[in-house]
Design a protein around this motif. Structure first.
Motif, PDB file in Angstrom:
ATOM      1  N   SER A 178      35.864  44.646  25.220  1.00  0.00           N
ATOM      2  CA  SER A 178      37.456  43.456  25.077  1.00  0.00           C
ATOM      3  C   SER A 178      37.276  42.460  23.361  1.00  0.00           C
ATOM      4  O   SER A 178      37.604  42.524  22.735  1.00  0.00           O
ATOM      5  CB  SER A 178      38.033  42.983  25.119  1.00  0.00           C
ATOM      6  OG  SER A 178      36.986  41.898  26.382  1.00  0.00           O
ATOM      7  N   ASP A 203      38.106  44.384  29.133  1.00  0.00           N
ATOM      8  CA  ASP A 203      39.227  44.904  29.849  1.00  0.00           C
ATOM      9  C   ASP A 203      40.165  46.189  29.076  1.00  0.00           C
ATOM     10  O   ASP A 203      39.290  47.239  29.047  1.00  0.00           O
ATOM     11  CB  ASP A 203      39.953  43.410  28.673  1.00  0.00           C
ATOM     12  CG  ASP A 203      40.975  43.221  29.614  1.00  0.00           C
ATOM     13  OD1 ASP A 203      41.549  43.894  30.780  1.00  0.00           O
ATOM     14  OD2 ASP A 203      41.727  42.437  28.776  1.00  0.00           O
ATOM     15  N   TYR A 204      40.870  46.562  29.896  1.00  0.00           N
ATOM     16  CA  TYR A 204      42.075  47.458  29.956  1.00  0.00           C
ATOM     17  C   TYR A 204      42.291  48.093  28.359  1.00  0.00           C
ATOM     18  O   TYR A 204      43.014  46.762  27.972  1.00  0.00           O
ATOM     19  CB  TYR A 204      43.048  47.272  31.524  1.00  0.00           C
ATOM     20  CG  TYR A 204      42.695  47.159  32.353  1.00  0.00           C
ATOM     21  CD1 TYR A 204      42.208  48.447  32.924  1.00  0.00           C
ATOM     22  CD2 TYR A 204      42.874  45.983  33.377  1.00  0.00           C
ATOM     23  CE1 TYR A 204      41.464  48.609  34.249  1.00  0.00           C
ATOM     24  CE2 TYR A 204      42.497  46.345  34.827  1.00  0.00           C
ATOM     25  CZ  TYR A 204      41.120  47.298  35.170  1.00  0.00           C
ATOM     26  OH  TYR A 204      41.438  47.580  36.376  1.00  0.00           O
ATOM     27  N   ARG A 206      44.788  47.957  25.453  1.00  0.00           N
ATOM     28  CA  ARG A 206      45.563  47.192  24.753  1.00  0.00           C
ATOM     29  C   ARG A 206      47.184  47.886  25.370  1.00  0.00           C
ATOM     30  O   ARG A 206      48.120  47.088  25.609  1.00  0.00           O
ATOM     31  CB  ARG A 206      46.023  47.023  23.440  1.00  0.00           C
ATOM     32  CG  ARG A 206      47.103  46.327  22.318  1.00  0.00           C
ATOM     33  CD  ARG A 206      47.328  46.443  21.437  1.00  0.00           C
ATOM     34  NE  ARG A 206      47.249  48.026  20.822  1.00  0.00           N
ATOM     35  CZ  ARG A 206      48.933  48.219  20.570  1.00  0.00           C
ATOM     36  NH1 ARG A 206      49.165  47.459  21.396  1.00  0.00           N
ATOM     37  NH2 ARG A 206      48.588  49.895  20.215  1.00  0.00           N
ATOM     38  N   ARG A 209      47.914  47.045  28.921  1.00  0.00           N
ATOM     39  CA  ARG A 209      47.955  45.601  29.577  1.00  0.00           C
ATOM     40  C   ARG A 209      49.372  45.239  28.807  1.00  0.00           C
ATOM     41  O   ARG A 209      50.141  44.714  29.409  1.00  0.00           O
ATOM     42  CB  ARG A 209      46.709  45.082  28.301  1.00  0.00           C
ATOM     43  CG  ARG A 209      46.014  45.163  28.883  1.00  0.00           C
ATOM     44  CD  ARG A 209      44.685  43.818  28.631  1.00  0.00           C
ATOM     45  NE  ARG A 209      44.621  43.579  27.202  1.00  0.00           N
ATOM     46  CZ  ARG A 209      44.210  43.908  25.335  1.00  0.00           C
ATOM     47  NH1 ARG A 209      43.051  44.695  26.465  1.00  0.00           N
ATOM     48  NH2 ARG A 209      44.412  43.377  24.631  1.00  0.00           N
ATOM     49  N   GLY A 229      50.884  43.765  32.117  1.00  0.00           N
ATOM     50  CA  GLY A 229      50.178  43.058  33.225  1.00  0.00           C
ATOM     51  C   GLY A 229      50.283  42.594  34.120  1.00  0.00           C
ATOM     52  O   GLY A 229      49.518  42.002  35.094  1.00  0.00           O
ATOM     53  N   ARG A 232      46.678  44.870  36.694  1.00  0.00           N
ATOM     54  CA  ARG A 232      45.798  44.683  36.218  1.00  0.00           C
ATOM     55  C   ARG A 232      44.099  44.827  37.098  1.00  0.00           C
ATOM     56  O   ARG A 232      44.455  45.069  38.612  1.00  0.00           O
ATOM     57  CB  ARG A 232      45.697  42.989  35.833  1.00  0.00           C
ATOM     58  CG  ARG A 232      47.224  43.322  34.885  1.00  0.00           C
ATOM     59  CD  ARG A 232      46.395  43.449  33.443  1.00  0.00           C
ATOM     60  NE  ARG A 232      45.085  43.288  33.096  1.00  0.00           N
ATOM     61  CZ  ARG A 232      44.343  42.196  32.155  1.00  0.00           C
ATOM     62  NH1 ARG A 232      45.463  41.639  31.843  1.00  0.00           N
ATOM     63  NH2 ARG A 232      43.525  42.564  31.419  1.00  0.00           N
TER      64      ARG A 232
END
Length: 232
Positions: A178, A203-204, A206, A209, A229, A232
């Protein structure tokens, strides 16, 4: 641009499906892409934030390499009721990305024409075969209302989508670095890899998210919609 209200046989939603359970795929698409599952293709699109686009079937004249046609992003205009038909009866996999008609129109896209063979040949000779689908006796393509966006470069970057379509509420795309760092012991934020204890967080992607997630339920023949979001 406001394209106006849609009628009962139309939809404001355009779906780019990442897979089908039936039908062949153009042999000019790289083998590793053809071999991916719908989930794997969706994961790659979200990670790279782009489509890799190829010429659709029938864009080139007979005898020419099919890959000579204009690369296009292909989408299906579909209401909820029609999507249930495409999934249940036509082999479409409910995995992909959702756009509005206005967004695709603004990118230079539009609905294709469904034409008899002689009219389709005229378009192909003029280099516009990608704007039409040939119909003939035994044609099986009139079930779909297709839109296309030409991209001569073979790639289309993605800034945003209306929604991401999945068929399993437990599915998640692969996580990736991330650019955010924390202290591995205290978990306090760090400006970067400034010490041996610094750990980069995953993180996942963009788009996952920032986008709404629509989960297709075949039994209910409808979506469960989640805000950005929420999954998650």
């Amino acid at each position: 641009m406001d394209l106006g209200l849609v009628g009962p046989a139309q939809s404001k939603y355009l779906f780019h499906f990442t897979g089908r359970n039936s039908g062949s795929r153009p042999n000019w698409v790289p083998e590793h892409i053809r071999g991916m599952s719908p989930q794997e293709r969706l994961d790659a699109i979200l990670r790279e934030e782009k489509f890799r686009v190829f010429a659709p079937f029938g864009a080139a004249m007979p005898g020419e390499s099919g890959s000579l046609g204009m690369p296009c992003l292909c989408l299906s205009e579909s209401s909820t009721e029609h999507l249930a038909h495409l999934v249940a009866a036509r082999g479409f996999s409910p995995w992909g990305l959702v756009f509005s008609r206005e967004a695709i129109h603004a990118k230079g896209g539009g609905a294709v024409a469904y034409l008899p063979e002689h009219a389709h040949d005229d378009l192909r000779r003029s280099g516009l075969g990608h704007w039409a689908v040939r119909t003939s006796e035994g044609s099986t393509w009139l079930h779909e209302r297709e839109w296309r966006v030409p991209f001569a470069s073979g790639e289309a970057m993605i800034k945003s989508v209306m929604a991401i379509l999945i068929a399993d509420a437990e599915w998640r795309p692969a996580m990736e670095p991330s650019g955010q760092w924390v202290d591995g012991e205290t978990e306090l934020p760090l400006p970067g890899p400034v010490s041996p204890e610094a750990v980069e967080q995953d993180d996942y992607p963009r788009l996952w998210r920032d986008s709404s997630i629509w989960v297709w339920n075949q039994q209910k023949r409808d979506f469960s919609k989640y805000a950005p979001g929420e999954l998650r």
